[in-house]
Motif scaffolding. Sequence first.
Motif, short mmCIF file in Angstrom:
data_model
loop_
_atom_site.label_atom_id
_atom_site.label_comp_id
_atom_site.label_asym_id
_atom_site.label_seq_id
_atom_site.Cartn_x
_atom_site.Cartn_y
_atom_site.Cartn_z
N ARG A 124 -65.92 -11.90 53.82
CA ARG A 124 -66.59 -10.64 54.13
C ARG A 124 -66.88 -10.49 55.62
O ARG A 124 -66.73 -9.42 56.20
CB ARG A 124 -67.90 -10.54 53.34
N SER A 125 -67.31 -11.59 56.25
CA SER A 125 -67.66 -11.51 57.66
C SER A 125 -67.14 -12.75 58.37
O SER A 125 -66.61 -13.67 57.76
CB SER A 125 -69.18 -11.41 57.82
N ILE A 126 -67.33 -12.77 59.69
CA ILE A 126 -66.86 -13.92 60.46
C ILE A 126 -67.85 -15.08 60.39
O ILE A 126 -67.57 -16.16 60.87
CB ILE A 126 -66.62 -13.53 61.94
N TRP A 127 -69.02 -14.83 59.81
CA TRP A 127 -70.06 -15.86 59.80
C TRP A 127 -69.95 -16.73 58.56
O TRP A 127 -69.49 -16.32 57.51
CB TRP A 127 -71.45 -15.20 59.86
N PRO B 51 -72.37 -5.35 48.75
CA PRO B 51 -71.39 -4.81 49.71
C PRO B 51 -71.38 -3.29 49.63
O PRO B 51 -71.78 -2.69 48.62
CB PRO B 51 -70.06 -5.39 49.21
N TYR C 117 -61.15 -14.57 60.32
CA TYR C 117 -61.78 -14.60 58.98
C TYR C 117 -61.17 -15.70 58.11
O TYR C 117 -59.94 -15.85 58.07
CB TYR C 117 -61.61 -13.26 58.27
N TYR D 49 -56.75 -6.17 60.18
CA TYR D 49 -57.88 -6.89 60.77
C TYR D 49 -57.35 -8.04 61.63
O TYR D 49 -56.15 -8.33 61.63
CB TYR D 49 -58.83 -7.40 59.69
#
Lengths: 121, 108
Positions: free
Chosen positions: A100-103, B56, A32, A27
Amino acid sequence: EVQLVQSGAEVKKPGESLKISCKGSGYSFTSYWIGWVRQMPGKGLEWMGIIYPGDYDTRYSPSFQGQVTISADKSISTAYLQWNSLKASDTAMYYCARARSIWWPPELIYWGQGTLVSVSS
Amino acid sequence: QSVLTQPPSASGTPGQRVTISCSGSSSNIGSNTVNWYQQLPGTAPKLLIYSSNQRPSGVPDRFSGSKSGTSASLAISGLQSEDEADYYCAAWDDSHVVFGGGTKLTVL
């Protein structure tokens, strides 16, 4: 496939310094947050801090502020957890984990295998 | 003493529904979402629920989360033997995350 591979187990003496690592792959490392979590023997999870490798923004739990240093090296996709002077009470398993996410807020979903740190005279 | 309060243990028989509670305050659960983690013996934690009630990909729909005020709950329906594990809640509190003390779930 997202992977976080941590450095191997360490046996150290009180007062020694230590830097353990967490290498991310699969990734965009800079996109992240990566967090560190401590688990002392037979005990629960403790959140230590988190770093955003993109700009090195770092947040610490008040319990660990000043006790450890979290850093990262974008060039080799690796995050670090460092002690300047270990204590016996630092004996624990240390996990790194990716968001889990970029946010915001970052929820830790991809976990390393853990690094066992043993500190004893 | 953990900032988030969980019962130290819970139990159920196969097929049963069990719930695990997590109590916090206005500075953590009251103003942020809750995550739940499952930790099987000798393994790294696994994210079960995020944003209080989202699963998830790959997490069975037997697991569900909810939040109300300063408390949250994890529900496991159709309990299976492989669900025997430690469960932790977590939430942001100011600029850091706090965990619950963990609940050891035993499948009888």
